[in-house]
Design a protein around this motif. Structure first.
Motif, short mmCIF file in Angstrom:
data_model
loop_
_atom_site.label_atom_id
_atom_site.label_comp_id
_atom_site.label_asym_id
_atom_site.label_seq_id
_atom_site.Cartn_x
_atom_site.Cartn_y
_atom_site.Cartn_z
N ARG A 255 -82.64 19.73 -15.07
CA ARG A 255 -81.48 19.10 -14.42
C ARG A 255 -81.11 19.87 -13.15
NH1 ARG A 255 -80.06 19.16 -19.81
NH2 ARG A 255 -78.37 20.68 -19.55
N ASN A 256 -81.09 21.19 -13.25
CA ASN A 256 -80.74 21.99 -12.07
C ASN A 256 -81.74 21.81 -10.94
OD1 ASN A 256 -78.45 23.02 -13.22
ND2 ASN A 256 -79.31 25.06 -13.65
N ALA A 257 -83.00 21.84 -11.29
CA ALA A 257 -84.04 21.75 -10.26
C ALA A 257 -84.08 20.36 -9.64
CB ALA A 257 -85.40 22.11 -10.85
N ALA A 258 -83.99 19.35 -10.50
CA ALA A 258 -84.05 17.98 -9.98
C ALA A 258 -82.87 17.72 -9.05
CB ALA A 258 -84.05 16.99 -11.15
N HIS A 259 -81.70 18.24 -9.44
CA HIS A 259 -80.55 18.04 -8.57
C HIS A 259 -80.74 18.72 -7.21
CE1 HIS A 259 -76.43 17.48 -7.29
NE2 HIS A 259 -76.44 18.75 -6.93
N ALA A 260 -81.19 19.95 -7.24
CA ALA A 260 -81.41 20.67 -5.97
C ALA A 260 -82.42 19.91 -5.12
CB ALA A 260 -81.90 22.09 -6.24
N ASN A 261 -83.49 19.44 -5.75
CA ASN A 261 -84.50 18.67 -5.00
C ASN A 261 -83.89 17.41 -4.39
OD1 ASN A 261 -86.30 20.55 -5.95
ND2 ASN A 261 -87.54 19.13 -7.17
N GLU A 262 -83.09 16.73 -5.18
CA GLU A 262 -82.46 15.49 -4.65
C GLU A 262 -81.58 15.78 -3.45
OE1 GLU A 262 -80.36 13.67 -7.93
OE2 GLU A 262 -82.24 13.70 -9.09
N MET A 263 -80.85 16.88 -3.54
CA MET A 263 -79.97 17.22 -2.42
C MET A 263 -80.79 17.56 -1.17
SD MET A 263 -76.87 16.71 -3.39
CE MET A 263 -77.60 15.35 -4.30
N ALA A 264 -81.94 18.19 -1.37
CA ALA A 264 -82.81 18.49 -0.22
C ALA A 264 -83.36 17.20 0.36
CB ALA A 264 -83.94 19.42 -0.64
#
Lengths: 343, 343, 343, 343
Positions: A255-264
Motif C-alpha cells: 500500500r505504501n509503495a503503490a501510493h508513492a508510485n501513484e503520486m509520482a
C-alpha cells in the motif's frame, strides 16, 4: 519544528502510524537481545513467506549497512562488482563498499540507471589475469536511482548473463517495494534471480529497518559474524523486527509503495503539461526526473524541498513518499508552473 | 510473546515510555534526512550542555558503531589501543575495532576491569621501533564490564598518564550514565580527560541511540565521512536525536541509571546474605558478579534469565535495568536462595 | 663499509656465493616477467620435490609478505589465529597480519616459544558466538623465535589438535631449514601437518627469497590474486626463483642451516662455561638466549653486535648465521668472559 | 633456458652488469638489517642529490609496493585519487591501491594516458558532501602507460591545479628515468611539483629496487611504520640500496633510459615505414603503440614477444629496454614487415 512535506527524498518522510504502533506493541517486558526474540522469529517467517521458504534473512540498520555486508558475503578482496555508474553503492556511500569488501566496483554508464546483459559483458575484464581484479558480482538497483524499474524479462536476462559468467547477482532493493508495486508482482518476483538482496523498509514508511536476504542460502554461511563485525547487529533487535512485521504482515509495504508510485505518476503527468519542462526518465516508481529552465530552479527551491540531480543539465529529482498527498502534488505543480512561467 | 524481566542484560529491557513518546512527537511531517533537522540540532545542543560548549557530537546506531568510528578518528593503522582484556572492544565485537581501524588492541589483564597508570605504562612497547605497532590510544570502559566505576581521581590519573605518553583517551561509555549516577557527578565529570567518548543511550532506556562525543573537537575533523563510510549514518536521524532529547532534556538518563544502580545494589545486598554465594566485584553500577555453587546454576537459569561470566569459576553476571522492580529483585533473590539451598 | 660478523641476526649476514652465482646465471636474455619463466618453473619443481608432488608454491619478497598472504588464504576477517605471544606475526610485523587479514591474533604465553595442544585448546573461545571472533588458524614458528624446535611428535600432536577443532595449521618457517637440520629430517617432515608454510630463504643465505607453500593445494585457490593485491608479486621473478634453485638443488639449504646450528651449539656450550652467565633456552637451532650480569651487557655490546631480548631480565639473544666461523665464536666467547669477569 | 630479447616489457630484460657488480660489492661481512647500514645511507644521499636536500626516501620491493605505501601516506580511507583510466594503479594492481588505502580511485578517460588540469577539475565531485568520497590526490604516471611524457610546463599546470584544489600530487615514476631522459632534464625536474614519487629502478636495469620519495618531507611522518605494516621493508636492505647506488652514482640511470628511448624511437621510425601499420601514440619514452592489420598479429607474435594492448582495435604495445640492440630492432622491423606484408 518540521518542514512541510516536500519532494526531497522518501527518507525525509516520517514513519507510518502502523509501524509506530508495532514498535509500541513490541515494547513490554524483556526479551533476549541481538535477535533471539519472538519478534525477530516472526519477521523472519514473513520474509520466508515473501521470498521463499529457504531464504536466510538478517536485519541491519541502514541501506549502506545492508549493501556492504551483503557484498562482503558475495565477493573477496581481489574481486569486483559491476554496477551502474549511478548506483548508490558507487556514488553515495563514501567508498563504504570498497572499504568493507576490500574489492573494487566497476561503474558502467547507462542511459537510465539500468544494466543490461551487453553492458555487463562489456565490463568483464582481465579474467584469470592476476594483475586485474576479477569480476564476481553484478549489482543492480531495483527500482533504480533513476526511478526506473527492471521489467521481469529484463531481470531474467540479467540473471542469465550473470550465471553464464559465474557472477553473483546482488539487488540493492532500497526501493524494491516500489518496483514490485510498479510491476504488479511479488517482492520475490521483483528480484528474481538474485543471490542476495538489500531490502529496504526505511524509505517505505519504517523508522530504521533494512534487511539482507540471501536467496542462495549457502551464501549466508558466516554472515552473522560479518554483520556483527560490520557493526550492523542491533542489540534491541525486536524493534527492527517489529517494523518488518508491520510492513509485511498484511501488505502495508505494498500500500505504501503503490501510493508513492501513484503520486509520482500524478506528478509526472501534471508537470509534463508545463510548457518548457521536460521529464527525462520514464516514471516507473516513485521518482520523477525533469529538466527545467535554469532560472526556474532557484525560485522553486525557495518554496519546495527537492534536490538537483545534474547541475550542468538543470536536471532535478523529485521523490514522492508513502505520505505524499494529491494536494501536495497539486500545490507543487502549481509552484512549478509559476516558477517556469516566470523564468 | 515476551519473556518476563530477567537479569540477562540492560539491552534485554524495553524502551522507556518517554522515549517512545519523543519518537512519536518527532514523527509528523517531512524533515531533511541524515541529521539536517531540528531534532538533531536540539539533541546536539543538549550534548553541548552536558559535555561542554565545544564538543562535537555524532549520532550512530549502536555501541560497536560508536567504538569503531571513534577509534578510527583516534588512531592510524600502525597504532594500537591499550584496553582491559575484558573490554567490550576486545572481547565482544567480533574483531570490529581491528577491522575498522586496521590497527591492534593490546589487552591488559586486570582484577576488576579497570586500567591504572601502572597497567597502561606496562603496555607501552616498541616506541619508535618500526617492527612494532605504536601505542596511541588508551580505551577504558566507564562503568566497566565488571560493573565497577572509575572514581574521579582514578580518571584524572589515567588522563594524566595518557597525556604523559601522548596517548589519546577513549571512554567506552555504553553505561556512562550508570557511572555518573554512581559517582554523583555530571556525565562530563564521569569521563573527564577523555578525548572521545562512545556514549550509550540504548542500555539506558532508548530504542537505538548511541553517540560519539569528541571532547577534543580537533579530532572530529573528517569524522562525518568516517561515520558515513562506516555505515553508521542514519537516514531518518530525527528518531535517534529524539531519543537523546528525551534522555537528556530533563534528567531521564539519570533517573533511569540511578534506578538500575539501586536495583543492583539491592540485589547484591540481598544475595550476599545467601550462604554459599560470593559477590566477586564491588557493585558500583548496575551489574552484580557472583560465584555460586556449581549445582545451583542450572536450576537457577531454568527459572531466570542471566549469563554465565566465567564457566570455569562458576561466576555469573546479573544485570539490572531501568525497569527492574524491587519485586523482580525479591523474586530473584528467593530463587537464588532456593537454588543455592538445594545445591 | 661493513661491520664485522656479529650475532645480531641471521639477516645481518650476506648472501652465499652460490646464490650470487645463481643470480648471475639467470641474468642473460629476456624472460617473461612475473614468474612465467624457466627459473620459476625449475624452482617450483624443486619445492615439489622437497614438500610433495601436489604442493603449490608462490614466491614472495619477505617473511612478513609470506605470512600475511598465507594467512589471507587461511582465514576470513571474522576469524582469529592462535599463536605464541612471542610469534613474529604478533610482535614484529607492526600489525601487518591483522591489517591484511582483517582478523585477529590470539597470543598465548609460552615458556619456550612453542604452542602445545593444551595451550591451543585453552585459546579456543566463543565458538559459534557471533560477538566473538572465531578460531580458524594455529600459527607456529619452526624453529621458534626462542631458537627452540618442535620435535616431530610435538608437531604431530599439534596438527591433530588443530584438525580436531577444525583449525588450519600455518607454520612460519622463516627458519624451517634450521629446524630440519636440527631434527635431521626433511623440510617436509619439519612442518608435517601444516596446511600452509611461510618458507624462508633470506636468513639461510639468500638475498631476498621467501615462499608460501600450500601443502593443502585447495587453499591455494585464488592465491595468485592475493599475492598480487598484497604487492608481493615480483616482476623479475627469475631472480627470486634462482635463489631457491641454488638453495634447494643440491642441499645448500641444509649445509647453511646445519652450519649455523653448529655454531650456535658451540657458542652455547662455550658461553655456558662462563661463570655468572645462564643459558635460558635449549639451543636447538641457530639462536642462543642468555642472562648476563647487568653490568656486563653494555661493555659487550660496545664490542659485538647483538640484541637485547628482555631488558628487564638482562636477557640477550645471540644469532649465528651460515657464515659464522668458529673463530667468530671463539672471539665472542672471549669477549663475553671478559665482560662478565669485569662486571 | 631464456627467450631471446623481445619487446614484451622492460621487466622482461635482465639486470645491468654494473648493478650485479654493486650487489656483489655490498656482500662481504655483516651489516645491520632493515636499512641501518652504510649502503642505505649512501643511496639515500644520492636521492637527496638528485631530488633535493630535504627529501625523504624509503626503499621498497616493487612498483605496486611503492604506489600503495605512498598513497597511504597521501590519503585517508574516505578520500579518492584521480588518475587516468589507463593508470597502472587502476588497471594493473588487482585492486591493491583501494585495498591498502581503504579509499577509491576515480579513473579518467584520456586520449594519451595523461591528465590535464581540465580533466582533473572535471573529476572533483561531492566536496564537503558526506555521502561522497572526497578528492585528495592526483596520481599521474611519468612516463605514462602510453609511453607519452608530460612536458615540464604540462607538469607545472597540473601541480598548480592540484594545489588550487588542495589535492596532493603523486607521480608513479616506474619509468621516471625514461621521462627525464626524454625531456633532457633531471629526475627532480621530471616530477617537479609532486608531493610523493614512486621511483622505479627495476625497469631501468635493476633486479628489484623501487623507492618512495617524499618531496614534501612532512608527508613522510609515520611512513616507516606504513612500509613495515605493508610488508615492504626488506631485511637485507643493503642489496636494494646497492642497486640504487649503481644506478644513481654516475648516471647509469640516464644511460640506460636514454638508450631504451632511442631504441623505441628507432623502432617507431622504422615500423612507421611499413605500409598498413599505424603508430597510435607519440613515441616519447620507451614504448611504441601501433595498430596492425588483424591477420598480421598472430604470425608476428609467433616469432616475437610483445603484448596486445587493445584486442578490439588490433593495437599492440612494444617496449624497448636498456639492453635492446639496434639489431634487435632491425630484426623485429623485418618481422613486422613480413607479417604485415603477408596479412
Amino acid at each position: 519544528m518540521t518542514v512541510s512535506r516536500g519532494f526531497a527524498s522518501d527518507n525525509a518522510s516520517g514513519v507510518h502510524s502502523d509501524i509506530l504502533a508495532a514498535i509500541a506493541d513490541a515494547n513490554p517486558g524483556h526479551v533476549h537481545a541481538y535477535g533471539d526474540d519472538p519478534w525477530t522469529r516472526r519477521a523472519e517467517g514473513l520474509f520466508r513467506r515473501e521470498f521463499g521458504p529457504d531464504v536466510h534473512v538478517f536485519f541491519v540498520f541502514n541501506g549502506t549497512g545492508a549493501n556492504v555486508t551483503a557484498l562482503q558475503a558475495l565477493m573477496r578482496t581481489y574481486e569486483y562488482a559491476i554496477c551502474p555508474a549511478t548506483a548508490h553503492i558507487y556514488q553515495d556511500e563514501c567508498g563504504a563498499p570498497e572499504r568493507f569488501t576490500g574489492g573494487k566496483l566497476s561503474p558502467v554508464k547507462t542511459p537510465d540507471g539500468k544494466l543490461t546483459p551487453a553492458l555487463i559483458e562489456g565490463s568483464i575484464e582481465g579474467v584469470g589475469f592476476e594483475h586485474h581484479s576479477q569480476p564476481r558480482v553484478v549489482s543492480i538497483t531495483q527500482s533504480s536511482e533513476y526511478g526506473t524499474v527492471y521489467a521481469r524479462d529484463e531481470l531474467a536476462l540479467i540473471a542469465e548473463a550473470a550465471a553464464k559468467h559465474e557472477l553473483r547477482l546482488h539487488v540493492d532493493g532500497a526501493r524494491l517495494a516500489n518496483a514490485a508495486a510498479s510491476l504488479g508482482c511479488s517482492l520475490a518476483e521483483a528480484c528474481a534471480g538474485a543471490d542476495a538482496v538489500s531490502f529496504g523498509g526505511t524509505k517505505n514508511g519504517a523508522l530504521c529497518a533494512e534487511a539482507v536476504v540471501f536467496l542462495d542460502p549457502g551464501l549466508a554461511e558466516g554472515f552473522k559474524y560479518i554483520r556483527k563485525q560490520s557493526a550492523q547487529l542491533a542489540s534491541k533487535m525486536r524493534y527492527i523486527a517489529a517494523q518488518f512485521v508491520a510492513l509485511l504482515e498484511d501488505g502495508l509495504w505494498l500500500r505504501n509503495a503503490a501510493h508513492a508510485n501513484e503520486m509520482a505518476a500524478l506528478l509526472a503527468r501534471e508537470a509534463s503539461k508545463v510548457a518548457g519542462l521536460r521529464i527525462t526518465q520514464p516514471t516507473q516508481a516513485n521518482e520523477v526526473f525533469a529538466v527545467l529552465p535554469h532560472d526556474a530552479i532557484a525560485p522553486l527551491k525557495a518554496e519546495f524541498d527537492f534536490y538537483m540531480w545534474d547541475e550542468a543539465a538543470d536536471e532535478v529529482r523529485w521523490v514522492t513518499s508513502w505520505d505524499t498527498t494529491e494536494e501536495d502534488v497539486a500545490d507543487f505543480v502549481d509552484g512549478i508552473a509559476r516558477a517556469v512561467g516566470n523564468a
